[in-house]
Design an enzyme around this catalytic site. Structure first.
Site, PDB file in Angstrom:
ATOM      1  N   GLY A  16       0.820  -1.216   0.000  1.00 54.67           N
ATOM      2  CA  GLY A  16       0.000   0.000   0.000  1.00 54.67           C
ATOM      3  C   GLY A  16       0.853   1.265   0.000  1.00 54.67           C
ATOM      4  N   VAL A  89      -4.866  -4.812   2.076  1.00 52.00           N
ATOM      5  CA  VAL A  89      -4.692  -5.357   3.428  1.00 52.00           C
ATOM      6  C   VAL A  89      -3.995  -6.707   3.331  1.00 52.00           C
ATOM      7  CG1 VAL A  89      -6.706  -4.132   4.326  1.00 52.00           C
ATOM      8  CG2 VAL A  89      -6.974  -6.448   3.440  1.00 52.00           C
ATOM      9  N   THR A  91      -3.248 -10.691   3.668  1.00 50.53           N
ATOM     10  CA  THR A  91      -4.048 -11.897   3.417  1.00 50.53           C
ATOM     11  C   THR A  91      -3.210 -13.117   3.821  1.00 50.53           C
ATOM     12  OG1 THR A  91      -3.228 -11.811   1.130  1.00 50.53           O
ATOM     13  CG2 THR A  91      -5.431 -10.932   1.534  1.00 50.53           C
ATOM     14  N   SER A 130      -4.602  -6.508  -2.881  1.00 49.08           N
ATOM     15  CA  SER A 130      -4.087  -7.673  -2.153  1.00 49.08           C
ATOM     16  C   SER A 130      -4.125  -8.900  -3.057  1.00 49.08           C
ATOM     17  CB  SER A 130      -4.975  -7.986  -0.940  1.00 49.08           C
ATOM     18  OG  SER A 130      -5.027  -6.910  -0.048  1.00 49.08           O
ATOM     19  N   THR A 131      -3.303  -9.887  -2.727  1.00 53.38           N
ATOM     20  CA  THR A 131      -3.318 -11.161  -3.449  1.00 53.38           C
ATOM     21  C   THR A 131      -4.417 -12.035  -2.860  1.00 53.38           C
ATOM     22  OG1 THR A 131      -0.962 -10.951  -3.794  1.00 53.38           O
ATOM     23  CG2 THR A 131      -1.903 -13.162  -4.038  1.00 53.38           C
ATOM     24  N   ALA A 224       3.575 -18.663  -7.975  1.00 55.93           N
ATOM     25  CA  ALA A 224       3.851 -20.105  -7.937  1.00 55.93           C
ATOM     26  C   ALA A 224       4.946 -20.465  -8.947  1.00 55.93           C
ATOM     27  CB  ALA A 224       2.568 -20.889  -8.235  1.00 55.93           C
ATOM     28  N   CYS A 275       5.110 -13.907   0.876  1.00 58.13           N
ATOM     29  CA  CYS A 275       4.101 -14.290  -0.121  1.00 58.13           C
ATOM     30  C   CYS A 275       4.256 -15.646  -0.796  1.00 58.13           C
ATOM     31  CB  CYS A 275       4.012 -13.197  -1.172  1.00 58.13           C
ATOM     32  SG  CYS A 275       3.349 -11.686  -0.464  1.00 58.13           S
ATOM     33  N   ARG A 345       9.949 -11.498   7.083  1.00 56.61           N
ATOM     34  CA  ARG A 345       8.811 -12.419   7.129  1.00 56.61           C
ATOM     35  C   ARG A 345       9.154 -13.712   6.367  1.00 56.61           C
ATOM     36  NH1 ARG A 345       3.951  -8.557   5.317  1.00 56.61           N
ATOM     37  NH2 ARG A 345       5.570  -7.828   3.903  1.00 56.61           N
TER      38      ARG A 345
HETATM   39  P1  NAD Z   1       1.345  -5.730   5.268  1.00 57.03           P
HETATM   40  O1  NAD Z   1       1.008  -6.640   6.378  1.00 57.03           O
HETATM   41  O2  NAD Z   1       2.684  -5.073   5.218  1.00 57.03           O
HETATM   42  O3  NAD Z   1       0.265  -4.549   5.189  1.00 57.03           O
HETATM   43  C1  NAD Z   1      -1.124  -4.747   5.305  1.00 57.03           C
HETATM   44  C2  NAD Z   1      -1.687  -3.622   6.162  1.00 57.03           C
HETATM   45  O4  NAD Z   1      -3.109  -3.700   6.137  1.00 57.03           O
HETATM   46  C3  NAD Z   1      -1.296  -3.702   7.635  1.00 57.03           C
HETATM   47  O5  NAD Z   1      -0.579  -2.520   7.998  1.00 57.03           O
HETATM   48  C4  NAD Z   1      -2.620  -3.836   8.390  1.00 57.03           C
HETATM   49  O6  NAD Z   1      -2.630  -3.148   9.621  1.00 57.03           O
HETATM   50  C5  NAD Z   1      -3.579  -3.222   7.397  1.00 57.03           C
HETATM   51  N1  NAD Z   1      -4.971  -3.630   7.608  1.00 57.03           N
HETATM   52  C6  NAD Z   1      -5.486  -4.866   7.814  1.00 57.03           C
HETATM   53  N2  NAD Z   1      -6.828  -4.813   7.941  1.00 57.03           N
HETATM   54  C7  NAD Z   1      -7.186  -3.519   7.814  1.00 57.03           C
HETATM   55  C8  NAD Z   1      -8.436  -2.830   7.836  1.00 57.03           C
HETATM   56  N3  NAD Z   1      -9.580  -3.472   8.006  1.00 57.03           N
HETATM   57  N4  NAD Z   1      -8.429  -1.492   7.679  1.00 57.03           N
HETATM   58  C9  NAD Z   1      -7.271  -0.823   7.505  1.00 57.03           C
HETATM   59  N5  NAD Z   1      -6.051  -1.419   7.466  1.00 57.03           N
HETATM   60  C10 NAD Z   1      -6.008  -2.751   7.599  1.00 57.03           C
HETATM   61  O7  NAD Z   1       1.091  -6.566   3.921  1.00 57.03           O
HETATM   62  P2  NAD Z   1       1.750  -6.309   2.492  1.00 57.03           P
HETATM   63  O8  NAD Z   1       3.079  -6.959   2.416  1.00 57.03           O
HETATM   64  O9  NAD Z   1       1.609  -4.864   2.139  1.00 57.03           O
HETATM   65  O10 NAD Z   1       0.766  -7.175   1.593  1.00 57.03           O
HETATM   66  C11 NAD Z   1      -0.560  -6.760   1.341  1.00 57.03           C
HETATM   67  C12 NAD Z   1      -1.145  -7.641   0.255  1.00 57.03           C
HETATM   68  O11 NAD Z   1      -0.372  -7.473  -0.953  1.00 57.03           O
HETATM   69  C13 NAD Z   1      -1.103  -9.135   0.560  1.00 57.03           C
HETATM   70  O12 NAD Z   1      -2.241  -9.732   0.002  1.00 57.03           O
HETATM   71  C14 NAD Z   1       0.137  -9.618  -0.180  1.00 57.03           C
HETATM   72  O13 NAD Z   1       0.033 -10.973  -0.571  1.00 57.03           O
HETATM   73  C15 NAD Z   1       0.141  -8.735  -1.402  1.00 57.03           C
HETATM   74  N6  NAD Z   1       1.464  -8.487  -2.009  1.00 57.03           N
HETATM   75  C16 NAD Z   1       2.547  -8.250  -1.225  1.00 57.03           C
HETATM   76  C17 NAD Z   1       3.781  -7.953  -1.832  1.00 57.03           C
HETATM   77  C18 NAD Z   1       5.016  -7.659  -0.999  1.00 57.03           C
HETATM   78  O14 NAD Z   1       6.063  -7.486  -1.593  1.00 57.03           O
HETATM   79  N7  NAD Z   1       4.943  -7.582   0.307  1.00 57.03           N
HETATM   80  C19 NAD Z   1       3.877  -7.876  -3.218  1.00 57.03           C
HETATM   81  C20 NAD Z   1       2.729  -8.126  -3.978  1.00 57.03           C
HETATM   82  C21 NAD Z   1       1.523  -8.412  -3.363  1.00 57.03           C
HETATM   83  C1  UGA Z   2       7.895 -11.954  -4.985  1.00 59.39           C
HETATM   84  C2  UGA Z   2       7.692 -11.785  -6.496  1.00 59.39           C
HETATM   85  O1  UGA Z   2       8.975 -11.714  -7.121  1.00 59.39           O
HETATM   86  C3  UGA Z   2       6.898 -10.532  -6.821  1.00 59.39           C
HETATM   87  O2  UGA Z   2       6.645 -10.468  -8.217  1.00 59.39           O
HETATM   88  C4  UGA Z   2       5.569 -10.570  -6.064  1.00 59.39           C
HETATM   89  O3  UGA Z   2       4.836  -9.397  -6.293  1.00 59.39           O
HETATM   90  C5  UGA Z   2       5.844 -10.717  -4.570  1.00 59.39           C
HETATM   91  O4  UGA Z   2       6.619 -11.936  -4.349  1.00 59.39           O
HETATM   92  C6  UGA Z   2       4.603 -10.875  -3.742  1.00 59.39           C
HETATM   93  O5  UGA Z   2       3.575 -11.228  -4.248  1.00 59.39           O
HETATM   94  O6  UGA Z   2       4.778 -10.647  -2.554  1.00 59.39           O
HETATM   95  P1  UGA Z   2       9.516 -10.949  -3.166  1.00 59.39           P
HETATM   96  O7  UGA Z   2       9.035 -12.081  -2.340  1.00 59.39           O
HETATM   97  O8  UGA Z   2       9.500  -9.590  -2.590  1.00 59.39           O
HETATM   98  O9  UGA Z   2       8.673 -10.869  -4.535  1.00 59.39           O
HETATM   99  O10 UGA Z   2      11.021 -11.227  -3.616  1.00 59.39           O
HETATM  100  P2  UGA Z   2      11.687 -12.205  -4.702  1.00 59.39           P
HETATM  101  O11 UGA Z   2      12.747 -11.469  -5.386  1.00 59.39           O
HETATM  102  O12 UGA Z   2      10.684 -12.870  -5.545  1.00 59.39           O
HETATM  103  O13 UGA Z   2      12.394 -13.294  -3.774  1.00 59.39           O
HETATM  104  C7  UGA Z   2      11.624 -14.237  -3.038  1.00 59.39           C
HETATM  105  C8  UGA Z   2      12.559 -15.240  -2.389  1.00 59.39           C
HETATM  106  O14 UGA Z   2      13.148 -16.100  -3.365  1.00 59.39           O
HETATM  107  C9  UGA Z   2      13.727 -14.592  -1.631  1.00 59.39           C
HETATM  108  O15 UGA Z   2      13.930 -15.271  -0.412  1.00 59.39           O
HETATM  109  C10 UGA Z   2      14.893 -14.793  -2.558  1.00 59.39           C
HETATM  110  O16 UGA Z   2      16.133 -14.844  -1.894  1.00 59.39           O
HETATM  111  C11 UGA Z   2      14.550 -16.135  -3.187  1.00 59.39           C
HETATM  112  N1  UGA Z   2      15.210 -16.332  -4.499  1.00 59.39           N
HETATM  113  C12 UGA Z   2      14.861 -15.568  -5.559  1.00 59.39           C
HETATM  114  C13 UGA Z   2      16.175 -17.312  -4.639  1.00 59.39           C
HETATM  115  O17 UGA Z   2      16.506 -18.039  -3.681  1.00 59.39           O
HETATM  116  N2  UGA Z   2      16.768 -17.500  -5.864  1.00 59.39           N
HETATM  117  C14 UGA Z   2      16.436 -16.745  -6.946  1.00 59.39           C
HETATM  118  O18 UGA Z   2      17.023 -16.973  -8.035  1.00 59.39           O
HETATM  119  C15 UGA Z   2      15.468 -15.757  -6.788  1.00 59.39           C
END
Ligand code: NAD
Ligand code: UGA
Length: 460
Positions: A16, A89, A91, A130-131, A224, A275, A345
């Site tokens: 976000g 948020v 998931t 969110s995913t 995946a 994730c 995480r």
């Molecule tokens: P995060 O835990 O860092 O952030 C989520 C936020 O949502 C938290 O701060 C939480 O307090 C807030 N929240 C929860 N319920 C709420 C509500 N009812 N009202 C207001 N705020 C609320 O999570 P994230 O890493 O930002 O991931 C969010 C989503 O995006 C997940 O579905 C994740 O799978 C997806 N995603 C994450 C990444 C990544 O790199 N972290 C990349 C792509 C997709």
């Molecule tokens: C991953 C995806 O790359 C993003 O496209 C997606 O949006 C995100 O998840 C999500 O949905 O949260 P992220 O987890 O931030 O992104 O980082 P990556 O670069 O994908 O690495 C994931 C893990 O795989 C790390 O622990 C990394 O060290 C490991 N990795 C990656 C390897 O061990 N070898 C590789 O060659 C690449």
């Protein structure tokens, strides 16, 4: 100033915060507000020390904050005042009830939909960022259309593909942006409105559209496939260690086939991050739910290989350090799940550290950005773990150095100085294959890479 569009994001996390900062940066005539139930997080977004470390993030937040980017606490007001609402948020994997350990916990998404319905005074576009499991939009729509008034809510799916550590460049120059909608008049209108926002900085050919279910499913499948590549190369690294083949050479030869490609073929200690595991388990659960057991087991094996890789790594440390770690000092370089983030995480480092401690080793942990999170992850361990940012101080006096994150700074360290400061014989377990193994061996280390022959001074 009168803003052209009023955008809200619910959820001020890793996705976000950065994704909304990018929209605000690229669309100065849009007002972007980010809210969260966690008020400390909002305070941090409004402070000098942002709650998320991402290269380049500080710069764009500084340029936009309090101009057209706002971090706010009053969720109800913000829902009322904005027309386009992103839902970003968390998931996580469900930890209770049906589907525990597998299915996505959708309670936060559902609560958000109910809040939007309750506080809206005008029609809105609601965007799943969110995913989510495929078909979640249906549940969102059912909740949002349960009101008595005339308001309408058009639900879109716009999953985020950014990776941590490279979030800003991924957001600025993405491979693609995916927008899923219904193919109805209102669905297409909402799709066009969101496309217009991204088109400010992303070429139209990279903004792809699809039906809403394909969009939801594509996100799970993309993660995946990425995780599958990591497990594939890691599984082969085990075979390399048995056969004196070298995983880097194999990866290079295989990756030069343009049909396969050379990215995501770095063998290591397994994937972490919030994730990959949760999204694959979610996919596995969905397949089981639809009676596709063979498909479910196929994808589950990606997670199993990931766990196996971490077990193998620990077993290798134990075996090579004469089958006992009791009382030995081990230094860990890198606790973040990957370089350039403070996020820990699901970091393999958590599991590996716990295992080392359970073998009665003393562990010094060093990391340039993740020590705060490491201390939270390991809060239950009261003894035998120290957090020391300076890598030279952390490793002094240790029997083994274990590299768990591929931070650039570790490649540039003076390994002669490190070797001199360590107990002998000195062991180096390179869980990311990032240092010069031959050089370290010639300095005196016994070197154990992943998927490559060990370089040991011990005679058989
Ligand atoms: P995060 O835990 O860092 O952030 C989520 C936020 O949502 C938290 O701060 C939480 O307090 C807030 N929240 C929860 N319920 C709420 C509500 N009812 N009202 C207001 N705020 C609320 O999570 P994230 O890493 O930002 O991931 C969010 C989503 O995006 C997940 O579905 C994740 O799978 C997806 N995603 C994450 C990444 C990544 O790199 N972290 C990349 C792509 C997709
Ligand atoms: C991953 C995806 O790359 C993003 O496209 C997606 O949006 C995100 O998840 C999500 O949905 O949260 P992220 O987890 O931030 O992104 O980082 P990556 O670069 O994908 O690495 C994931 C893990 O795989 C790390 O622990 C990394 O060290 C490991 N990795 C990656 C390897 O061990 N070898 C590789 O060659 C690449």
């Amino acid at each position: 100033m009168k803003f052209k569009k009023k955008i809200l994001c619910i959820g001020a996390g890793y996705v976000g915060g950065p994704s909304m900062a990018m929209i605000a940066y690229k669309c100065p005539d849009c007002r972007v507000t980010v809210v969260d139930v966690n008020s400390d997080r909002i305070d941090a977004w409004n402070s000098a020390e942002l709650p998320v470390y991402e290269p380049g993030l500080d710069k764009i937040v500084k340029k936009t904050r309090d101009k057209n980017l706002f971090f706010a606490k009053n969720i109800e007001n913000q829902i009322r005042e904005n027309d386009i609402i992103f839902v970003s948020v968390n998931t996580p994997t469900k930890t209770y009830g049906a589907g525990a350990g597998m299915a996505s916990d959708l309670q936060f998404v559902e609560k958000t939909a109910r809040q939007i319905l309750k506080h809206s005074r005008s029609s809105k576009i609601v965007i799943e960022k969110s995913t989510l499991p495929v078909k979640t939009a249906l549940a969102m729509e059912r909740i949002l259309s349960s009101g008595k008034g005339k308001l309408t809510f058009e639900v879109l799916s716009n999953p985020e593909f950014m990776a941590e550590g490279t979030a800003i460049s991924d957001l600025e120059n993405p491979d693609r942006v995916l927008i899923g909608s219904h193919e109805t008049k209102n669905g297409l209108k909402a799709r066009a409105e969101l496309t217009e926002i991204y088109a400010r900085w992303i070429p139209l050919e990279k903004i792809i559209t699809s039906n809403i279910w394909s969009s939801e499913l594509s996100k799970l499948v993309a993660n995946a496939f990425l995780a599958q590549r990591v497990s594939s190369i890691n599984s082969i690294s085990a075979l390399c260690e048995k056969t004196d083949a070298d995983i880097s050479e194999v990866a290079k030869a295989v990756g030069m086939d343009s049909r396969i490609g050379n990215k995501f073929l770095n063998a290591g200690i397994g994937f972490g991050g919030s994730c990959f595991k949760k999204d694959i388990l979610n996919l596995v659960y969905l397949c089981s739910h639809y009676g596709l057991q063979e498909v479910a087991s196929y994808w589950e094996s990606v997670v199993k290989i990931n766990e196996y890789q971490q077990e193998r790594f620990i077993a290798n440390i134990l075996k090579n350090m004469f089958s006992t770690l009791a009382g030995k000092k081990i230094c860990i370089f890198g606790f973040a799940f990957k370089a350039d983030t403070g996020d820990t995480r699901e970091s393999p480092a958590i599991y590996i550290t716990r295992k080392l401690i359970s073998e009665h080793a003393e562990v010094n942990i060093s990391d340039p950005k993740a020590l705060k999170n490491a201390a939270i992850d390991l809060a239950a361990i009261k003894e035998n773990v120290k957090y020391i940012e300076d890598p030279y101080r952390a490793v002094a006096g240790c029997h083994a150095l274990v590299i768990l994150t591929e931070w650039d700074l570790y490649k540039k360290l003076n390994f002669q100085k490190i070797y001199n400061s360590m107990a002998k014989p000195a062991f180096l377990f390179d869980g990311r294959n990032i240092v010069d193994h031959k050089k370290c061996f010639s300095i005196g280390f016994n070197v154990y890479p992943i998927g490559k022959p060990a370089l040991s001074h011990f005679k058989n």
